[in-house]
Design a protein around this motif. Structure first.
Motif, PDB file in Angstrom:
ATOM      1  N   SER A  26       0.710  -0.897   0.387  1.00  0.00           N
ATOM      2  CA  SER A  26       0.253   0.121   0.168  1.00  0.00           C
ATOM      3  C   SER A  26       0.790   1.378  -0.158  1.00  0.00           C
ATOM      4  N   LYS A  27       0.475   2.209   0.871  1.00  0.00           N
ATOM      5  CA  LYS A  27       0.988   3.602  -0.106  1.00  0.00           C
ATOM      6  C   LYS A  27       0.606   4.667   0.620  1.00  0.00           C
ATOM      7  N   ILE A  28       1.701   5.680   1.568  1.00  0.00           N
ATOM      8  CA  ILE A  28       1.108   6.843   2.701  1.00  0.00           C
ATOM      9  C   ILE A  28       1.276   7.763   1.653  1.00  0.00           C
ATOM     10  N   ILE A  29       0.405   8.715   1.589  1.00  0.00           N
ATOM     11  CA  ILE A  29       0.767   9.877   0.923  1.00  0.00           C
ATOM     12  C   ILE A  29       1.118  10.965   1.949  1.00  0.00           C
ATOM     13  N   LEU A  30       2.058  11.466   1.970  1.00  0.00           N
ATOM     14  CA  LEU A  30       2.526  12.803   3.166  1.00  0.00           C
ATOM     15  C   LEU A  30       2.113  13.727   3.334  1.00  0.00           C
ATOM     16  N   GLY A  32       0.255  16.070   0.542  1.00  0.00           N
ATOM     17  CA  GLY A  32      -0.363  17.028  -1.302  1.00  0.00           C
ATOM     18  C   GLY A  32      -1.426  16.352  -2.066  1.00  0.00           C
ATOM     19  N   GLU A  33      -1.291  15.131  -1.755  1.00  0.00           N
ATOM     20  CA  GLU A  33      -2.173  14.476  -2.396  1.00  0.00           C
ATOM     21  C   GLU A  33      -3.693  15.878  -2.768  1.00  0.00           C
ATOM     22  N   HIS A  34      -4.668  15.350  -3.981  1.00  0.00           N
ATOM     23  CA  HIS A  34      -5.476  16.574  -4.015  1.00  0.00           C
ATOM     24  C   HIS A  34      -4.826  17.336  -5.267  1.00  0.00           C
ATOM     25  N   ALA A  35      -4.339  18.328  -4.225  1.00  0.00           N
ATOM     26  CA  ALA A  35      -3.402  19.521  -5.842  1.00  0.00           C
ATOM     27  C   ALA A  35      -2.135  18.365  -6.453  1.00  0.00           C
ATOM     28  N   VAL A  36      -1.824  17.299  -6.245  1.00  0.00           N
ATOM     29  CA  VAL A  36      -1.392  16.450  -7.548  1.00  0.00           C
ATOM     30  C   VAL A  36      -1.715  15.735  -8.287  1.00  0.00           C
ATOM     31  N   VAL A  37      -3.912  16.088  -8.503  1.00  0.00           N
ATOM     32  CA  VAL A  37      -4.441  15.682  -9.792  1.00  0.00           C
ATOM     33  C   VAL A  37      -3.867  17.133 -10.524  1.00  0.00           C
ATOM     34  N   TYR A  38      -3.557  18.304 -10.373  1.00  0.00           N
ATOM     35  CA  TYR A  38      -3.652  19.465 -11.208  1.00  0.00           C
ATOM     36  C   TYR A  38      -1.866  19.740 -10.892  1.00  0.00           C
ATOM     37  N   ARG A 124      -9.818   3.162   1.843  1.00  0.00           N
ATOM     38  CA  ARG A 124      -8.560   3.944   2.852  1.00  0.00           C
ATOM     39  C   ARG A 124      -8.184   5.314   2.378  1.00  0.00           C
ATOM     40  N   GLY A 125      -8.089   5.319   0.820  1.00  0.00           N
ATOM     41  CA  GLY A 125      -6.732   6.570   0.726  1.00  0.00           C
ATOM     42  C   GLY A 125      -5.668   5.418   0.939  1.00  0.00           C
ATOM     43  N   MET A 126      -5.688   4.582   0.843  1.00  0.00           N
ATOM     44  CA  MET A 126      -4.274   3.849   1.295  1.00  0.00           C
ATOM     45  C   MET A 126      -3.991   2.881  -0.347  1.00  0.00           C
ATOM     46  N   GLY A 166     -11.664   8.113 -11.606  1.00  0.00           N
ATOM     47  CA  GLY A 166     -11.783   9.472 -12.710  1.00  0.00           C
ATOM     48  C   GLY A 166     -10.638  10.002 -13.489  1.00  0.00           C
ATOM     49  N   SER A 167     -10.448  11.136 -12.820  1.00  0.00           N
ATOM     50  CA  SER A 167      -8.948  11.585 -13.249  1.00  0.00           C
ATOM     51  C   SER A 167      -8.229  11.358 -11.424  1.00  0.00           C
ATOM     52  N   THR A 168      -7.119  10.729 -12.161  1.00  0.00           N
ATOM     53  CA  THR A 168      -6.404  10.473 -11.323  1.00  0.00           C
ATOM     54  C   THR A 168      -4.731  11.094 -11.586  1.00  0.00           C
ATOM     55  N   SER A 169      -4.441  11.471 -10.906  1.00  0.00           N
ATOM     56  CA  SER A 169      -2.856  11.182 -11.210  1.00  0.00           C
ATOM     57  C   SER A 169      -1.663  10.025 -11.246  1.00  0.00           C
ATOM     58  N   GLY A 170      -1.980   9.421 -10.874  1.00  0.00           N
ATOM     59  CA  GLY A 170      -0.883   8.349 -11.341  1.00  0.00           C
ATOM     60  C   GLY A 170      -0.396   8.044 -10.030  1.00  0.00           C
ATOM     61  N   LEU A 171      -0.375   8.506  -9.658  1.00  0.00           N
ATOM     62  CA  LEU A 171       0.085   8.607  -8.250  1.00  0.00           C
ATOM     63  C   LEU A 171       0.364   7.415  -7.017  1.00  0.00           C
TER      64      LEU A 171
HETATM   65  C1  MEV Z   1      -5.640   9.245  -3.452  1.00  0.00           C
HETATM   66  O1  MEV Z   1      -4.538   8.425  -2.696  1.00  0.00           O
HETATM   67  C2  MEV Z   1      -4.901  10.166  -4.250  1.00  0.00           C
HETATM   68  C3  MEV Z   1      -5.740  11.601  -5.233  1.00  0.00           C
HETATM   69  O2  MEV Z   1      -4.628  12.515  -5.377  1.00  0.00           O
HETATM   70  C4  MEV Z   1      -6.059  11.206  -6.148  1.00  0.00           C
HETATM   71  C5  MEV Z   1      -5.251  11.190  -7.164  1.00  0.00           C
HETATM   72  O3  MEV Z   1      -3.949  11.499  -6.938  1.00  0.00           O
HETATM   73  O4  MEV Z   1      -5.369  10.599  -8.492  1.00  0.00           O
HETATM   74  C6  MEV Z   1      -6.740  11.541  -3.523  1.00  0.00           C
END
Ligand code: MEV
Length: 337
Positions: A26-30, A32-38, A124-126, A166-171
């Protein structure tokens, strides 16, 4: 007659032996989530305490089947919410067929039983959907003994993630196939990132399914309604991530904690937190966390908090549990541990 039986037994034996295996973490975003989509940067770390395993064996009931927490039955009838797995299957089999046809091998027509097991709390966002797809695709290629490059794996899983989120950053896809922390920007190739801090990250599961697709869509909608406000928030989050990178490089854990907290406040302003998440976040702050924030898509999901010592991490984990978290993990950010 005996010879036929022996042949059948031999054939059966071969089929039982055949086995495909794939796993993913799994992964944890430390930050920048959401902004990374932009196309702002984000920092993410692999999270190995939770894993997905996919195994494939020859079908025993004359149809291909899938068995996982969400569904058990005929693979052709999987419900729509598992369309990401169907997509993985279609793209993988297409490639596998191409490869096997070069060897005049038609074993791809075989029916299979797929079993997917995971201790990643779902949604759970993981990155659980990406992890499930990574493990599944790996197990398919392993089963048919066709080599799978990281590039192809990421391509297939990203296509499936577009369906799931949907739209995803690929992270998420990147992190479930990476063993190192990364700093990631959608438009650039990911950079491995040296994260080695004398600090502990506490991960707390809110017990509520996060809704990444809904959260990503709601940010997009808010951006349509209030473009200046949202562009400002997203830009600020990007700046926090850049400062966090510097704080990590200079071993400034207090500053990293502060930036995590700011990041949470801005995610709250983007509308992806909930009162319950805020409650767990503030329980972490009050019990001595250097910083705390939601992690991943939000609207449920997980919260992370930063602690300076093991004792402090214990106290924070306990406070987050008292505030309603259903499970917590602790992860040292020190490389040598
Ligand atoms: C989801 O784990 C992270 C978001 O930034 C979406 C994405 O990066 O695709 C919310």
């Amino acid at each position: 007659m005996q010879q036929v039986l022996n042949l059948a037994r031999h054939h059966h034996h071969e089929q039982v032996q055949r086995h495909g295996y794939g796993e993913a973490h799994s992964k944890i975003i430390l930050m920048g989530e959401h902004a990374v989509v932009y196309d702002e940067p984000a920092i993410a770390v692999p999270f190995k305490s939770v894993q997905v395993v996919s195994t494939i064996t020859p079908a025993i009931n004359g149809v291909s089947t899938l068995s996982c927490v969400y569904y058990s039955g005929d693979f052709d009838q999987v419900p729509e919410y598992l369309n990401n797995l169907k997509k993985c299957y279609a793209l993988s089999i297409h490639k596998i067929k191409l490869e096997l046809s070069k060897q005049a091998n038609d074993s791809v027509e075989q029916l299979i039983d797929i079993r997917i097991e995971s201790n990643i709390p779902q949604a759970r966002g993981m990155g659980s959907s990406a992890s499930v797809c990574v493990a599944f695709v790996k197990s398919l290629f392993d089963y048919y003994q066709v080599p799978l490059s990281n590039h192809l794996l990421r391509y297939i899983v990203n296509e499936a993630e577009v369906i799931a989120h949907g739209s995803t950053s690929g992270l998420d896809t990147l992190m479930t196939t990476s063993h190192q922390p990364v700093i990631y920007k959608k438009s650039q190739s990911p950079k491995a990132f040296d994260l080695n801090l004398d600090a502990i990250l506490i991960v707390a599961d809110s017990g509520l399914a996060g809704q990444t697709k809904m959260a990503v869509n709601s940010v997009a909608q808010l951006k349509n309604e209030r473009p200046e406000f949202v562009v400002e928030l997203i830009g600020q989050i990007g700046d926090f991530v850049k400062h966090a990178k510097h704080a990590i490089q200079t071993q400034d854990v207090k500053e990293l904690g502060r930036l995590m907290t700011y990041n949470h406040y801005y995610l709250n302003q983007l509308g992806v937190s909930t009162p319950f998440i805020d409650h767990i976040v503030s329980a972490a702050w009050k019990s001595g966390a250097l910083g705390a924030k939601l992690t991943g898509g939000g609207l449920g999901g997980c919260i992370i908090a930063l602690a300076e010592t093991k004792e402090s991490a214990e106290a924070i984990a306990e406070a987050m549990t008292l505030a309603g978290a259903v499970q917590t993990w602790q992860m040292s950010l020190c490389k040598t541990l």
